[in-house]
Design a protein around this motif. Structure first.
Motif, PDB file in Angstrom:
ATOM      1  N   SER A 117     -75.240  15.228  15.191  1.00 27.73           N
ATOM      2  CA  SER A 117     -75.449  16.597  15.666  1.00 27.73           C
ATOM      3  C   SER A 117     -75.637  17.562  14.507  1.00 27.73           C
ATOM      4  O   SER A 117     -76.519  18.430  14.551  1.00 27.73           O
ATOM      5  CB  SER A 117     -74.264  17.060  16.514  1.00 27.73           C
TER       6      SER A 117
ATOM      7  N   PHE B 142     -78.147  17.344  19.350  1.00 30.74           N
ATOM      8  CA  PHE B 142     -77.281  18.508  19.103  1.00 30.74           C
ATOM      9  C   PHE B 142     -77.281  19.451  20.297  1.00 30.74           C
ATOM     10  O   PHE B 142     -76.234  19.944  20.703  1.00 30.74           O
ATOM     11  CB  PHE B 142     -77.742  19.260  17.848  1.00 30.74           C
TER      12      PHE B 142
ATOM     13  N   VAL C 288     -75.139  17.700  22.999  1.00 28.48           N
ATOM     14  CA  VAL C 288     -73.745  17.363  22.692  1.00 28.48           C
ATOM     15  C   VAL C 288     -72.888  18.603  22.418  1.00 28.48           C
ATOM     16  O   VAL C 288     -71.753  18.677  22.884  1.00 28.48           O
ATOM     17  CB  VAL C 288     -73.683  16.371  21.509  1.00 28.48           C
ATOM     18  N   ALA C 289     -73.408  19.570  21.687  1.00 24.97           N
ATOM     19  CA  ALA C 289     -72.597  20.739  21.337  1.00 24.97           C
ATOM     20  C   ALA C 289     -72.111  21.493  22.572  1.00 24.97           C
ATOM     21  O   ALA C 289     -70.907  21.696  22.737  1.00 24.97           O
ATOM     22  CB  ALA C 289     -73.368  21.652  20.384  1.00 24.97           C
TER      23      ALA C 289
END
Length: 131
Positions: free
Chosen positions: A27, A50, A53-54
């Motif tokens: 990420s 990213f 997932v973030a």
């Protein structure tokens, strides 16, 4: 006494911190590649990783009461919804840029995570106390 049936589960739970660290690294590389505007074949998949997932981790941190599968589905849906909201707002205001979108998603994800941490100042031990 451990049996042979415990070993596969132990291996999976022992590798979770390593998998989380690898996901964090991928990420971070995706965010750096998007901000640096480097021409790399890994930029698109790592940035997409990213962007999923973030916000997914930020939403999942607030859903500790759900079972693991429900938490996974809800956090994935929250991540997609957050990305769509950021894209819609940026397109409606005519300020669309990839760097801006990645920055906005990162800032909103950090704010969601901080909101979750601020909501539970004592952590999980505060809920277990009895009077």
């Amino acid at each position: 006494m451990r049996t042979t049936e415990d070993k596969p589960l132990t291996r999976v739970t022992d590798s979770l911190p390593a998998l989380a660290g690898a996901a964090l690294a991928v990420s971070a590389v995706g965010a750096v590649l998007a901000f640096a505007d480097l021409a790399s074949p890994l930029r698109a998949p790592f940035t997409l990783f990213f962007l999923l997932v973030a916000p997914g981790c930020a939403v999942a941190s607030g859903l500790r009461g759900l079972d693991p599968l429900g938490r996974l589905v809800a956090s994935a849906a929250g991540a997609v919804a957050l990305n769509l909201l950021v894209a819609q707002v940026m397109l409606a205001t005519h300020v669309w840029s990839i760097k801006g979108a990645v920055a906005a998603v990162a800032v909103i994800s950090v704010l969601l995570l901080l909101l979750t941490l601020a909501r539970r100042p004592g952590g999980s031990t505060a809920r277990r106390r009895t009077t």
